[in-house]
Design an enzyme around this catalytic site. Structure first.
Site, mmCIF file in Angstrom:
data_model
loop_
_atom_site.group_PDB
_atom_site.id
_atom_site.type_symbol
_atom_site.label_atom_id
_atom_site.label_comp_id
_atom_site.label_asym_id
_atom_site.label_seq_id
_atom_site.Cartn_x
_atom_site.Cartn_y
_atom_site.Cartn_z
ATOM 1 N N GLY A 95 0.819 -1.323 0.129
ATOM 2 C CA GLY A 95 -0.039 -0.040 -0.096
ATOM 3 C C GLY A 95 0.862 1.304 0.078
ATOM 4 N N VAL A 96 0.168 2.382 0.745
ATOM 5 C CA VAL A 96 1.029 3.414 0.774
ATOM 6 C C VAL A 96 2.460 3.576 1.450
ATOM 7 C CG1 VAL A 96 0.052 4.416 2.968
ATOM 8 C CG2 VAL A 96 0.584 6.039 1.203
ATOM 9 N N ASP A 97 2.702 2.519 2.376
ATOM 10 C CA ASP A 97 3.908 2.326 2.909
ATOM 11 C C ASP A 97 4.961 1.751 1.988
ATOM 12 O OD1 ASP A 97 5.515 1.749 5.029
ATOM 13 O OD2 ASP A 97 4.781 0.078 5.725
ATOM 14 N N GLY A 103 -7.070 0.648 3.997
ATOM 15 C CA GLY A 103 -6.740 -0.465 3.120
ATOM 16 C C GLY A 103 -6.355 -1.740 3.696
ATOM 17 N N TYR A 120 -5.947 -2.534 6.547
ATOM 18 C CA TYR A 120 -6.288 -2.702 8.024
ATOM 19 C C TYR A 120 -7.519 -2.374 7.952
ATOM 20 C CZ TYR A 120 -1.563 -2.502 10.063
ATOM 21 O OH TYR A 120 -0.135 -2.887 10.417
HETATM 22 N N1 AR6 Z 1 -0.621 7.597 -1.961
HETATM 23 C C1 AR6 Z 1 -1.786 7.772 -1.338
HETATM 24 N N2 AR6 Z 1 -2.778 6.808 -0.956
HETATM 25 C C2 AR6 Z 1 -2.350 5.695 -1.146
HETATM 26 C C3 AR6 Z 1 -1.212 5.332 -1.933
HETATM 27 C C4 AR6 Z 1 -0.470 6.413 -2.600
HETATM 28 N N3 AR6 Z 1 0.648 6.187 -3.137
HETATM 29 N N4 AR6 Z 1 -0.992 3.880 -2.056
HETATM 30 C C5 AR6 Z 1 -2.120 3.371 -1.189
HETATM 31 N N5 AR6 Z 1 -2.907 4.512 -0.824
HETATM 32 P P1 AR6 Z 1 -2.832 0.854 3.168
HETATM 33 P P2 AR6 Z 1 -3.433 0.589 5.905
HETATM 34 C C6 AR6 Z 1 -4.182 4.471 0.178
HETATM 35 O O1 AR6 Z 1 -3.066 -0.378 3.068
HETATM 36 O O2 AR6 Z 1 -4.825 0.148 5.982
HETATM 37 C C7 AR6 Z 1 1.001 -1.798 4.741
HETATM 38 O O3 AR6 Z 1 1.285 -3.053 4.440
HETATM 39 C C8 AR6 Z 1 -4.992 3.185 0.050
HETATM 40 O O4 AR6 Z 1 -5.924 3.289 -1.205
HETATM 41 O O5 AR6 Z 1 -1.758 1.594 2.422
HETATM 42 O O6 AR6 Z 1 -3.208 1.700 7.420
HETATM 43 C C9 AR6 Z 1 1.612 -1.507 6.062
HETATM 44 O O7 AR6 Z 1 3.111 -1.793 6.221
HETATM 45 C C10 AR6 Z 1 -5.677 3.593 1.278
HETATM 46 O O8 AR6 Z 1 -6.718 4.539 0.785
HETATM 47 O O9 AR6 Z 1 -2.682 1.272 4.909
HETATM 48 C C11 AR6 Z 1 0.751 -2.057 7.253
HETATM 49 O O10 AR6 Z 1 1.262 -3.105 7.397
HETATM 50 C C12 AR6 Z 1 -4.827 4.191 2.303
HETATM 51 O O11 AR6 Z 1 -3.771 4.407 1.404
HETATM 52 C C13 AR6 Z 1 -0.554 -2.003 6.345
HETATM 53 O O12 AR6 Z 1 -0.596 -1.788 5.097
HETATM 54 C C14 AR6 Z 1 -4.416 3.176 3.256
HETATM 55 O O13 AR6 Z 1 -4.110 1.990 2.788
HETATM 56 C C15 AR6 Z 1 -1.347 -0.565 6.844
HETATM 57 O O14 AR6 Z 1 -2.552 -0.764 6.541
#
Ligand code: AR6
Length: 168
Positions: A32-34, A119, A121
């Site tokens: 994801g964003v990480d 995402g 979580y």
């Molecule tokens: N820019 C902006 N938002 C984004 C991007 C981007 N480049 N990529 C994804 N998103 P998530 P969580 C959005 O899953 O739910 C990771 O593996 C995505 O569409 O990234 O907090 C970490 O290491 C969603 O709306 O984060 C943790 O293990 C939002 O970012 C876990 O995922 C958050 O989705 C954290 O899960």
């Protein structure tokens, strides 16, 4: 007064003082964003994160931005959604509050957040947006040196939610 805005964009492209990362407790990267932030920032970010010793849910830690246009990354760990009865709102609000306090404490003025926890979580997007906007409004009252907070949405649905909440 702090300006709040919502946009639909890739957070790794934003030229702000700090982008916030929705990380996990290891702070060593993920999907994801990480994953996107670590890929764009490069190896230096991973190396600095290894020195931080992880992060508890609701807490926030800051690093440099390395190859990102943002000068800093604030890493926070959102709650895993378990139905809403396990203090998820409090932990999610803490993510936003602690990130704003950390930014203000370092003299930063512009901060961009992704939709933390919505995402992998599994936090429902509408509940998360309400918690996020309320927590940020409360935090910037205490830290008026923050000039602008961007809610950086990745979907049109999230953007609509945030635009409606900000307009209220
Ligand atoms: N820019 C902006 N938002 C984004 C991007 C981007 N480049 N990529 C994804 N998103 P998530 P969580 C959005 O899953 O739910 C990771 O593996 C995505 O569409 O990234 O907090 C970490 O290491 C969603 O709306 O984060 C943790 O293990 C939002 O970012 C876990 O995922 C958050 O989705 C954290 O899960």
């Amino acid at each position: 007064m702090t300006h709040l805005r919502a946009i639909r964009d890739d957070i790794t492209t934003l030229k702000v003082d700090a982008i916030v990362n929705a990380a996990n407790e290891t702070l060593l990267g993920g999907s994801g964003v990480d994953g996107a932030i670590h890929a764009a920032a490069g190896r230096g970010l991973h190396d600095e994160c290894r020195e931080l010793g992880g992060c508890e849910p609701g807490e926030a830690k800051m690093t440099g931005g390395y190859r990102l246009p943002a000068t800093h990354v604030i890493h926070t760990v959102g709650p895993f959604w378990r139905g809403g009865g396990h203090g998820e709102d409090q932990v999610l609000a803490d993510c936003y509050r602690h990130a704003i306090a950390l930014a203000a404490g370092h003299g930063l003025r512009t901060v961009a957040f992704p939709c933390i926890s919505t995402g992998t979580y599994g936090y429902p997007q509408d509940y998360a947006a309400e918690v996020a906007v309320a927590a940020v409004r409360e935090a910037v009252e205490q830290h008026p040196s923050i000039e602008e907070v961007t809610f950086c949405c990745f979907s049109d649905y999230d953007l609509e939610l945030y635009e409606a909440l900000i307009a209220d």
